[in-house]
Write a protein that holds these residues in place. Structure first.
Motif, PDB file in Angstrom:
ATOM      1  N   ASP A  66       3.516  92.529  63.603  1.00  0.00           N
ATOM      2  CA  ASP A  66       3.034  93.021  62.309  1.00  0.00           C
ATOM      3  C   ASP A  66       3.946  94.104  61.749  1.00  0.00           C
ATOM      4  N   PHE A  67       4.374  95.002  62.656  1.00  0.00           N
ATOM      5  CA  PHE A  67       5.278  96.061  62.215  1.00  0.00           C
ATOM      6  C   PHE A  67       6.593  95.484  61.706  1.00  0.00           C
ATOM      7  N   LEU A  69       7.138  92.517  60.466  1.00  0.00           N
ATOM      8  CA  LEU A  69       6.946  91.828  59.186  1.00  0.00           C
ATOM      9  C   LEU A  69       6.812  92.832  58.041  1.00  0.00           C
ATOM     10  N   GLU A  70       6.077  93.907  58.324  1.00  0.00           N
ATOM     11  CA  GLU A  70       5.877  94.907  57.276  1.00  0.00           C
ATOM     12  C   GLU A  70       7.200  95.582  56.912  1.00  0.00           C
ATOM     13  N   SER A  71       7.983  95.956  57.942  1.00  0.00           N
ATOM     14  CA  SER A  71       9.285  96.573  57.683  1.00  0.00           C
ATOM     15  C   SER A  71      10.164  95.637  56.883  1.00  0.00           C
ATOM     16  N   ARG A  73       9.189  93.237  54.838  1.00  0.00           N
ATOM     17  CA  ARG A  73       8.727  93.121  53.451  1.00  0.00           C
ATOM     18  C   ARG A  73       9.143  94.333  52.642  1.00  0.00           C
ATOM     19  N   GLN A  74       9.074  95.503  53.279  1.00  0.00           N
ATOM     20  CA  GLN A  74       9.526  96.717  52.590  1.00  0.00           C
ATOM     21  C   GLN A  74      11.001  96.600  52.242  1.00  0.00           C
ATOM     22  N   TYR A 329       8.727 102.537  64.658  1.00  0.00           N
ATOM     23  CA  TYR A 329       7.684 101.735  65.329  1.00  0.00           C
ATOM     24  C   TYR A 329       6.739 102.649  66.108  1.00  0.00           C
ATOM     25  N   LYS A 332       4.531 104.697  63.840  1.00  0.00           N
ATOM     26  CA  LYS A 332       3.479 103.929  63.179  1.00  0.00           C
ATOM     27  C   LYS A 332       2.390 103.489  64.148  1.00  0.00           C
ATOM     28  N   THR A 333       2.802 103.035  65.333  1.00  0.00           N
ATOM     29  CA  THR A 333       1.827 102.408  66.238  1.00  0.00           C
ATOM     30  C   THR A 333       1.493 103.269  67.439  1.00  0.00           C
ATOM     31  N   TYR A 345      13.170  91.156  64.220  1.00  0.00           N
ATOM     32  CA  TYR A 345      13.643  91.682  62.939  1.00  0.00           C
ATOM     33  C   TYR A 345      14.974  91.027  62.573  1.00  0.00           C
TER      34      TYR A 345
END
Lengths: 435, 339
Positions: A66-67, A69-71, A73-74, A329, A332-333, A345
């Motif tokens: 998830d991290f 994918l989010e990175s 997308r950013q 990472y 965030k987590t 990534y």
């Protein structure tokens, strides 16, 4: 059946009514995903399929997905520039359930239902192989990673002369892992007797093969191999093997284990007084969680390192270094970095790089052209299919690591050998296990 | 339709309507390549193949009382037969599937000689053991890829059609024809002498034997026919998958547990049950498959609920409650209910 029957609107729930309603709800639920899909298809996005094991035996390899994918997308923001227009990118992530059947199914679905222009796959032969096969046959370009390249290529019946037309891979191979292991071992004075155990599963059987696997290569590197054989994954008692290893005076221990099995083996070895100077294990020791399962006995264990925050690489997409990426990472987590993060990534980065250079995004051949011309600096290093061992494989670096008492987290994986890739700095010299 | 005096009681308005419905369905599905896209064809292919497995398992368990949890043995053998023939002989894959199924049917006779010595739960467990033995054996044969398995040669897959669309159509029609043959095979077996013998054995084996029914021979016929059909279905399943590994080919969860799920929720021992079960399974899968572990949990919950509240399955319940019989089968029971 059952839909459209006259239902009596009595207050009590008649069986028929329940059935009718259940059928209605079922039909409604069935439609829901397709409605969501058609709604999001509005902006004419580029669709990329991404198959990875999120559940099942290999689920830990998708840690932090998830991290990632989010990175990603950013980093791409509105989308990517293809030709003159900026187009949004839609990543359709599918769970392979660590099963080769399910992988083939979801890949076929992505190809026929979702019409992806490019497929990505990662983590274990059981996921990557079937996805690549579907893509090769249906003429959909596919990029994959996180499987040693020999099983990827030869396991699919690849011929080094002709290779595959649509499927490309970047990772390290068996030769590199042998080089890494033997280079580690050469740093410490031992009797050069290597004891080996292999888990009886896809990886263990492939790697223990007396012709193509580890054994002949260890011998070629000047080590005497004592093969303690295949063990059944999930075994609870290793007394027989430990006795043999002790008797053969194996000062070096190696092999392939699943994380849980190694924890069992290693505590029994400790209790029964088997104290090798070196224990270099493939696959079982990649994650901090696997070391936590062993406890303090985990200090000094060594393994292969494909990627770490100390690798001197930067993402060509976001400019982030490996160190910054891992720090983000953890931030965030609140969890420690793991090796597959970088490769997941990198897979997305490479996909974007390829699509940016593609002339006609609707023509698979044009995408393949862009793939073969790739020369990209990713967060896991250079990806370049020209000059690989076979035309469909690009090699990434592999170095040796050893677990030690951590700083911030209980255990740290320190790079202790860089014979093959001097550009990746070692943190400290390799040390024998302190018993 | 051999029987004459009793056949009148097997039919009713429902069965006539149902036969018309079946005919319409067959026409709709047969013409699917003309109107359906690749995604629908693929879904239907998958559905037909799972339905075939469910009907075959139901035939074995619901009619012959052979509770096997080792049908993955035949799926796996069929799949490996196809891949081995394709790699080493270059035959057309559909021909390979047929040859492999015949070989597997022949192999099932010695298997039966072993397994039929055991009854009930012991038979069930030993059928599973047999499948596991085959799985482990496949792991140690390097010529078929050992535990990493093997891919179908691209040329073999292309023999079914150079374009993906043509290929999907070919496999779809093959799966459809296989399903029709399996369904009609089961249907006609049930209407024949063997079918009568089967019902007798299922109700009371001792009584059937003392009345001169050769129980072992009847069971063997069903076992071998099921092995043949299961192997053919296995071959077609893996023809779509393009890759076979021992774990996927001999997977108890994919080829037996899910199949048991379909048959149990639909209704064991009824012709219509597996069909209903398979439809329900596909609805659940289409809706929930992306939810990871929750998907398996909900399948389990559905199975448990139905087993508690409706041990005869959905169709068994419907049939008992409304005396409904869609296909003119099992006329003796029906005539009793209708009178």
């Amino acid at each position: 059946m059952g839909i459209g029957t006259k239902s009596a609107f009595s207050k009590s729930l008649s069986r028929r009514k329940v059935l009718t309603q259940a059928a209605g709800v079922g039909a409604g639920l069935l439609m829901a995903p397709s409605l969501i899909r058609s709604a999001s298809a509005a902006g004419d996005p580029i669709r990329i399929g991404f198959v990875t094991p999120q559940t099942g035996a290999m689920a830990t390899f998708s840690t932090g997905l998830d991290f990632v994918l989010e990175s990603f997308r950013q980093a791409i923001g509105e989308g990517i520039k293809v030709g003159d227009a900026v187009r949004p990118v839609e990543i359709l992530v599918r769970d392979s359930q660590s099963s080769s059947s399910r992988s083939a199914e979801v890949a076929a679905e992505l190809i026929t239902n979702d019409n992806v222009v490019l497929m990505l796959a990662s983590s274990s032969s059981d996921t990557v192989g079937p996805v690549a096969d579907q893509c090769e046959l249906n003429g959909v370009p596919c990029i994959s990673t996180d499987v040693p390249w020999e099983p990827y290529f030869f396991g699919r019946g690849g011929n080094p002369e002709t290779g595959f037309d649509y499927t490309y891979h970047f990772f390290w191979g068996v030769d590199q892992i042998i080089q890494t292991f033997t280079s580690l071992w050469s740093k410490i004075e031992t009797n050069k007797v290597v004891g080996a155990l292999w888990s009886n599963d896809t990886d263990g059987v492939a790697i223990s093969n007396p012709e193509h696997g580890f054994p002949p290569r260890f011998k070629a590197a000047g080590y005497e191999l004592f093969d303690a054989g295949l063990f059944t994954p999930g075994a609870a008692d290793y007394t027989a093997q430990i006795a043999k290893l002790k008797e053969a005076k194996c000062e070096i221990l190696t092999g392939v284990f699943n994380p849980g099995d190694f924890a069992t083996f290693w505590s029994q070895a400790g209790q029964q007084g088997y104290h090798p100077k070196i224990a270099t294990i493939a696959k079982a020791l990649l994650f901090p969680a696997s070391i936590e399962a062993v406890g303090e006995r985990g200090y000094g264990l060594s393994t292969e390192v494909w990627w770490s925050p100390n690798h001197p690489f930067k993402s060509g997409l976001s400019g982030q270094s490996a160190r910054d990426f891992c720090a983000a990472y953890t931030d965030k987590t609140k969890r420690q970095w793991v090796q597959p993060l970088g490769f997941k990534y990198a897979l997305l980065e490479v996909a974007v790089d390829v699509l940016k250079r593609t002339k006609d995004i609707n023509d698979p051949k044009s995408i393949v052209e862009a793939i073969t011309a790739t020369d990209y600096q990713s967060i896991v290093g250079s990806v370049r299919w020209q000059g690989g061992p076979v035309k469909n494989v690009s090699l990434t670096p592999l170095v040796g690591g050893q677990w030690s008492k951590g700083n911030g987290f209980p255990y740290d994986l320190d790079i202790v050998d860089n014979a093959a890739y001097p550009g990746i700095a070692t943190k400290r010299p390799f040390a024998p296990i302190a018993w | 339709m051999k029987s004459n005096s009793v056949s009148a009681t097997r039919h009713s308005r429902t069965t006539h309507l149902a036969l018309v419905f079946v005919g319409v369905c067959a026409l709709v599905f047969a013409s699917a390549p003309l109107w359906a896209g690749a995604n629908i064809l693929r879904l239907l292919t998958d559905f037909f193949l799972y339905l075939s497995l469910a009907c075959l398992w139901n035939f074995l368990v619901g009619y012959a009382g052979l509770v096997s949890i080792g049908q993955q043995a035949f799926v796996g053998l069929g799949a490996y037969g196809l891949f081995t023939l394709s790699r080493y002989t270059g035959l057309n894959p559909l021909v390979s599937v047929l040859i492999a199924s015949v070989v597997v049917a022949a192999l099932s006779i010695p298997f039966a000689a072993l397994l039929f010595r055991l009854k009930g739960a012991y038979f069930a467990i030993s059928s599973w053991v047999l499948a596991e033995v085959l799985r482990l054996t496949a792991q140690f044969i390097p010529q078929i890829g050992g535990s990493s398995g093997m891919s179908l040669p691209i040329e073999a897959a292309r023999a079914l059609g150079a374009q993906p669309a043509v290929r999907f159509t070919t496999i779809y029609l093959a799966a459809f024809i296989a399903l029709l043959m399996i369904l009609s095979g089961i249907y006609f077996t049930l209407q024949s002498r063997t079918g009568l013998a089967l019902t007798a054995i299922r109700d009371n084996e001792l009584a059937a034997r003392s009345n001169g029914v050769n129980a072992n021979r009847t069971k063997l016929i069903v076992y071998v026919l099921t092995a043949f059909g299961t192997a053919a279905t296995g071959g077609l399943i893996f023809l779509q998958r393009l890759r076979v590994t021992p774990d996927s080919a001999f997977s108890i969860s994919d080829w037996t547990a899910l199949v048991i799920f379909m048959v149990v929720i639909g209704g064991v021992g009824t012709f219509e049950g597996p069909i209903i079960g398979a439809v329900l399974f596909f609805l659940l899968r289409g809706t929930l498959a992306d939810f990871g572990p929750f998907y398996m949990i909900s399948l389990g919950a559905v199975a448990i609920l139905i087993m508690i509240y409706n041990p005869r399955g959905l169709w068994g319940h419907v049939r008992d409650r409304w005396h409904l019989q869609l296909l003119p089968l099992n006329f003796r029971i029906l005539s009793k209910q209708d009178s």
